[in-house]
Design a protein around this motif. Sequence first.
Motif, mmCIF file in Angstrom:
data_model
loop_
_atom_site.group_PDB
_atom_site.id
_atom_site.type_symbol
_atom_site.label_atom_id
_atom_site.label_comp_id
_atom_site.label_asym_id
_atom_site.label_seq_id
_atom_site.Cartn_x
_atom_site.Cartn_y
_atom_site.Cartn_z
ATOM 1 N N PRO A 1 0.802 -1.237 0.000
ATOM 2 C CA PRO A 1 0.000 0.000 0.000
ATOM 3 C C PRO A 1 0.836 1.290 0.000
ATOM 4 C CG PRO A 1 -0.948 -1.576 1.501
ATOM 5 C CD PRO A 1 0.369 -2.164 1.039
ATOM 6 N N ARG A 2 2.037 1.249 0.548
ATOM 7 C CA ARG A 2 2.854 2.460 0.608
ATOM 8 C C ARG A 2 4.170 2.342 -0.136
ATOM 9 N NH1 ARG A 2 2.851 5.351 6.233
ATOM 10 N NH2 ARG A 2 3.850 6.801 4.828
ATOM 11 N N CYS A 3 4.298 1.347 -0.994
ATOM 12 C CA CYS A 3 5.560 1.126 -1.705
ATOM 13 C C CYS A 3 5.285 0.958 -3.195
ATOM 14 C CB CYS A 3 6.262 -0.104 -1.142
ATOM 15 S SG CYS A 3 7.863 -0.406 -1.898
ATOM 16 N N THR A 4 5.848 1.858 -3.990
ATOM 17 C CA THR A 4 5.683 1.838 -5.436
ATOM 18 C C THR A 4 7.057 1.754 -6.080
ATOM 19 O OG1 THR A 4 3.704 3.196 -5.254
ATOM 20 C CG2 THR A 4 4.759 3.128 -7.399
ATOM 21 N N ALA A 5 7.154 1.009 -7.166
ATOM 22 C CA ALA A 5 8.425 0.878 -7.871
ATOM 23 C C ALA A 5 8.144 0.717 -9.362
ATOM 24 C CB ALA A 5 9.204 -0.320 -7.339
ATOM 25 N N TRP A 6 9.180 0.842 -10.160
ATOM 26 C CA TRP A 6 9.096 0.679 -11.609
ATOM 27 C C TRP A 6 9.980 -0.480 -12.008
ATOM 28 C CZ3 TRP A 6 8.404 5.036 -9.048
ATOM 29 C CH2 TRP A 6 7.395 5.894 -9.450
ATOM 30 N N ARG A 7 9.563 -1.202 -13.023
ATOM 31 C CA ARG A 7 10.385 -2.294 -13.547
ATOM 32 C C ARG A 7 11.603 -1.686 -14.251
ATOM 33 N NH1 ARG A 7 5.106 -3.749 -14.566
ATOM 34 N NH2 ARG A 7 4.467 -5.677 -13.556
ATOM 35 N N GLN A 8 12.759 -2.209 -13.939
ATOM 36 C CA GLN A 8 13.998 -1.670 -14.495
ATOM 37 C C GLN A 8 13.973 -1.713 -16.025
ATOM 38 O OE1 GLN A 8 17.513 -3.560 -13.009
ATOM 39 N NE2 GLN A 8 18.875 -2.212 -14.133
ATOM 40 N N GLY A 9 13.483 -2.796 -16.588
ATOM 41 C CA GLY A 9 13.425 -2.928 -18.041
ATOM 42 C C GLY A 9 12.515 -1.899 -18.691
ATOM 43 N N ASP A 10 11.410 -1.586 -18.037
ATOM 44 C CA ASP A 10 10.491 -0.578 -18.570
ATOM 45 C C ASP A 10 11.156 0.796 -18.618
ATOM 46 O OD1 ASP A 10 8.599 -2.579 -18.709
ATOM 47 O OD2 ASP A 10 7.404 -1.838 -17.020
ATOM 48 N N VAL A 11 11.843 1.146 -17.525
ATOM 49 C CA VAL A 11 12.510 2.455 -17.464
ATOM 50 C C VAL A 11 13.665 2.496 -18.463
ATOM 51 C CG1 VAL A 11 13.789 4.064 -16.003
ATOM 52 C CG2 VAL A 11 11.793 2.863 -15.082
ATOM 53 N N ALA A 12 14.443 1.429 -18.533
ATOM 54 C CA ALA A 12 15.572 1.376 -19.474
ATOM 55 C C ALA A 12 15.076 1.493 -20.915
ATOM 56 C CB ALA A 12 16.360 0.090 -19.278
ATOM 57 N N GLY A 13 13.973 0.826 -21.222
ATOM 58 C CA GLY A 13 13.399 0.922 -22.560
ATOM 59 C C GLY A 13 12.916 2.316 -22.884
ATOM 60 N N TRP A 14 12.297 2.967 -21.893
ATOM 61 C CA TRP A 14 11.833 4.331 -22.092
ATOM 62 C C TRP A 14 13.021 5.271 -22.341
ATOM 63 C CZ3 TRP A 14 12.631 9.020 -19.700
ATOM 64 C CH2 TRP A 14 11.785 10.046 -20.090
ATOM 65 N N VAL A 15 14.074 5.108 -21.544
ATOM 66 C CA VAL A 15 15.281 5.938 -21.708
ATOM 67 C C VAL A 15 15.872 5.730 -23.096
ATOM 68 C CG1 VAL A 15 17.656 6.273 -20.920
ATOM 69 C CG2 VAL A 15 15.813 6.074 -19.249
#
Length: 55
Positions: free
Chosen positions: A35-49
């Motif tokens: 409920p209080r912890c959010t994160a992003w998948r490393q591959g998703d962020v790397a792909g976006w970059v």
Amino acid sequence: MLRIATVTAITGLSKRTIYRMMAGGEFPQSVHLSPRCTAWRQGDVAGWVASRGVA
């Protein structure tokens, strides 16, 4: 999984900009780990970059 501080460091975007871009479909969606912890998948962020050419 990357937390917001790491995502802002990688992308050079502010926290507010990341959430605004997520709302507009311009940035990968986060994953709720708890409920209080959010994160992003490393591959998703790397792909976006890679697609944006952000260093």
